[in-house]
Design an enzyme around this catalytic site. Structure first.
Site, PDB file in Angstrom:
ATOM      1  N   LYS A  37      37.768  27.563  36.256  1.00  0.00           N
ATOM      2  CA  LYS A  37      38.610  28.308  37.201  1.00  0.00           C
ATOM      3  C   LYS A  37      37.904  28.408  38.556  1.00  0.00           C
ATOM      4  CE  LYS A  37      36.581  32.641  35.572  1.00  0.00           C
ATOM      5  NZ  LYS A  37      36.759  33.767  34.648  1.00  0.00           N
ATOM      6  N   ARG A 135      41.810  45.079  30.952  1.00  0.00           N
ATOM      7  CA  ARG A 135      42.185  44.202  32.066  1.00  0.00           C
ATOM      8  C   ARG A 135      43.434  43.421  31.673  1.00  0.00           C
ATOM      9  NH1 ARG A 135      37.873  39.808  34.364  1.00  0.00           N
ATOM     10  NH2 ARG A 135      38.505  38.686  32.484  1.00  0.00           N
ATOM     11  N   TYR A 263      26.542  37.187  68.895  1.00  0.00           N
ATOM     12  CA  TYR A 263      27.523  38.213  69.256  1.00  0.00           C
ATOM     13  C   TYR A 263      26.911  39.601  69.277  1.00  0.00           C
ATOM     14  CZ  TYR A 263      31.599  35.141  68.797  1.00  0.00           C
ATOM     15  OH  TYR A 263      32.538  34.166  68.962  1.00  0.00           O
ATOM     16  N   MET A 312      31.938  33.249  62.839  1.00  0.00           N
ATOM     17  CA  MET A 312      32.945  32.673  61.946  1.00  0.00           C
ATOM     18  C   MET A 312      32.566  31.247  61.511  1.00  0.00           C
ATOM     19  SD  MET A 312      37.027  32.150  62.503  1.00  0.00           S
ATOM     20  CE  MET A 312      37.378  33.870  62.757  1.00  0.00           C
TER      21      MET A 312
HETATM   22  C1  LIG Z   1      35.688  33.674  33.696  1.00  0.00           C
HETATM   23  C2  LIG Z   1      35.863  33.914  32.250  1.00  0.00           C
HETATM   24  C3  LIG Z   1      34.929  33.405  31.313  1.00  0.00           C
HETATM   25  C4  LIG Z   1      33.643  32.719  31.711  1.00  0.00           C
HETATM   26  O1  LIG Z   1      32.637  33.700  31.911  1.00  0.00           O
HETATM   27  P1  LIG Z   1      31.144  33.311  32.300  1.00  0.00           P
HETATM   28  O2  LIG Z   1      30.436  34.612  32.315  1.00  0.00           O
HETATM   29  O3  LIG Z   1      31.212  32.664  33.633  1.00  0.00           O
HETATM   30  O4  LIG Z   1      30.638  32.373  31.250  1.00  0.00           O
HETATM   31  C5  LIG Z   1      35.205  33.567  29.976  1.00  0.00           C
HETATM   32  N1  LIG Z   1      36.333  34.204  29.562  1.00  0.00           N
HETATM   33  C6  LIG Z   1      37.232  34.726  30.428  1.00  0.00           C
HETATM   34  C7  LIG Z   1      38.419  35.447  29.899  1.00  0.00           C
HETATM   35  C8  LIG Z   1      37.017  34.615  31.794  1.00  0.00           C
HETATM   36  O5  LIG Z   1      37.902  35.152  32.647  1.00  0.00           O
END
Ligand SMILES: *Cc1c(COP(=O)(O)O)cnc(C)c1O
Length: 366
Positions: A37, A135, A263, A312
Site C-alpha cells: 500500500k 479502527r 525565508y 517548498m
Molecule cells: C499496513 C498494514 C500492515 C503492514 O504493517 P507493517 O507494520 O508495515 O508490517 C499489516 N496489516 C494491516 C491491516 C495494515 O494496514
C-alpha cells in the site's frame, strides 16, 4: 518522463534479503502477504510488486481499490487483498479481480447484493474482526451475524479471516496483545465450526512476526520489515536498508558573516561560509520541521546540516567545510540510521519518513 535529479533508489537485493530473513522466522508452510500500500511504502508499488511476485510471495495487500487496479494493469497476477475498500469501488474491485476486505455489516451486505446482481460464484472475500484496535472490522460479537449471512449463499467464499494487533511493537502492552490473540483464535474456531471450512487466518504485521510467533497462523502481513525496519534492535542487524534518496547540488553561495539564508532570514551566518542549494523541499516530503539544523544530509560521507527554513522546492545546507561543487551528488539518506534520525527529529516514525516522498522524485531500481 520524470527527469528529476532527485532519485529514490530501491535496492532489490536488500528486499530479497529482508524477505528471506522474515521467511526464516516462519514455518515453511506459513504464507507471506506483502503489503504494498501507499506506493509500496513510498518506494514504487509496481517495481516492488513485480520483484516480490518473482520472489513468490503468496499475496499482496493494498489499502484502496485504485492501488490494486494499478497492480493489475501492470500485469500482477498474485491475489490482491484490498484492506480498506469503499462502497463506490466494490464493482471495480470485482471487475479487476481484487479481493475486498468486508469489514462491516454495510460492506458485507452491499457486496453480497452486488455479487448476486453480477452473478458471481464463490468470489474470494476476506472478513476482518476488530479485536481491540477499534479502527476497521466486525465486532467479535458479530460472528453469528456474519456466519448467518454467509451460510446460505455461494456468491462469495471467505478466503481469509483476519485481525490486526494494536501494539505489536510494544512489550509493555503484551497482556493486551495476548488478549487480542485469544479473541481472534476464538473467532476463527467459531467461524470454522459454523461454516465447515477453514479460511486462511492472519493477524501479524512486521513487529507481530518477531514479537508474537503465535500470531503467524496461516499467513503474515509483511510491510515495513521489507524495507529493513523493525522495533527490535537485535533483529535489525539481520536486515538491510532498501531505500536511498539522493540529489545534486544546484548552486553554491559564498555567504558573508552577518548575512542570512532562506525565508524569513531563518539562518544567520556567524562566520564567512559556503552554502549549497538542493532541489527538494517540503512539497517533496522533506518535512519543514527538519529545517534549521534539525537534520543533515551527506556529501562524500561528510555530514552537512540543513540550514534555515525548508522551502517548498529547495533546501539549503552548510558546506563550508566540505569540498564540493555544483552538480555534485548529495545523499539525503542511505541507511536506517539516517531515516530514523529524520523520524526522531521530526516527531515522527520510520513509516512516515518512508512514505513522505512525492511524485516529483524519480524512482529507480538499483
Ligand atoms: C499496513 C498494514 C500492515 C503492514 O504493517 P507493517 O507494520 O508495515 O508490517 C499489516 N496489516 C494491516 C491491516 C495494515 O494496514
Amino acid at each position: 518522463m520524470n527527469n528529476s535529479p532527485t532519485v529514490l533508489e530501491i535496492n532489490l537485493s536488500s528486499i530479497e534479503h529482508n524477505l528471506n530473513f522474515f521467511r526464516s522466522e516462519l514455518n515453511p508452510e506459513t504464507k507471506v502477504l506483502a503489503v504494498v500500500k501507499a506506493s509500496g511504502y513510498g518506494s514504487d508499488p509496481i517495481l516492488m510488486a513485480k520483484a516480490l511476485e518473482k520472489l513468490q510471495v503468496d499475496y499482496f495487500a493494498v489499502a484502496y481499490a485504485d492501488e490494486g487496479i494499478a497492480l493489475r494493469n501492470s500485469g500482477i497476477t498474485t491475489p490482491i487483498l484490498v484492506l480498506h475498500p469503499q462502497l463506490q469501488n466494490l464493482e471495480i474491485i470485482s471487475q479487476n479481480n481484487l479481493e475486498p476486505n468486508l469489514y462491516s455489516k454495510r460492506m458485507l451486505n452491499e457486496f453480497l447484493k452486488l455479487a448476486n446482481i453480477l452473478g458471481l460464484k464463490n468470489y474470494p472475500v476476506h472478513i476482518k474482526f476488530n479485536t481491540g484496535l477499534n479502527r476497521l472490522g466486525f465486532d467479535t460479537s458479530d460472528i453469528d451475524y456474519v456466519c448467518e449471512k454467509l451460510k446460505e449463499q455461494n456468491v462469495v467464499h471467505v478466503k481469509s479471516i483476519f485481525s490486526h494487533l494494536v501494539a505489536s511493537e510494544d512489550e509493555e502492552e503484551k497482556e493486551f496483545s495476548l488478549g487480542q490473540i485469544e479473541k481472534f483464535k476464538s473467532i476463527c474456531s467459531t467461524f470454522s465450526s459454523r461454516m465447515g471450512y477453514n479460511p486462511i487466518r492472519h493477524m501479524s504485521n512486521t513487529s507481530g512476526i518477531l514479537n508474537y510467533p503465535e500470531t503467524h497462523f496461516d499467513m503474515v502481513r509483511l510491510g515495513l520489515g521489507l524495507y529493513g525496519f523493525t522495533n527490535l534492535t537485535e533483529k535489525n542487524s539481520n536486515l538491510k536498508n532498501v531505500l536511498t534518496l539522493k540529489t545534486v547540488i544546484s548552486q553554491i553561495h559564498d555567504i558573508k558573516k552577518g548575512e542570512s539564508v532562506g525565508y524569513n532570514r531563518g539562518f544567520h551566518a556567524e562566520r564567512n561560509m559556503k552554502t549549497a542549494t538542493l532541489p527538494l523541499g517540503h512539497a517533496d516530503g522533506f518535512f519543514r520541521s527538519l529545517g534549521n539544523g534539525k537534520t543533515y544530509v551527506s556529501i562524500n560521507n561528510k555530514k552537512s546540516p540543513v540550514i534555515g527554513n525548508v522551502c517548498m522546492d529547495m533546501i539549503m545546507i552548510d558546506v563550508t567545510d566540505i569540498p564540493c561543487k555544483e552538480g555534485d551528488e548529495v545523499i539525503i539518506f542511505n541507511s536506517r540510521e539516517d531515516i530514523l534520525q529524520m523520524a526522531d527529529h521530526s516527531d515522527s516514525i520510520s513509516y512516515e519518513i518512508l512514505t513522505a516522498w512525492g511524485n516529483r522524485i524519480k524512482r529507480v531500481l538499483k
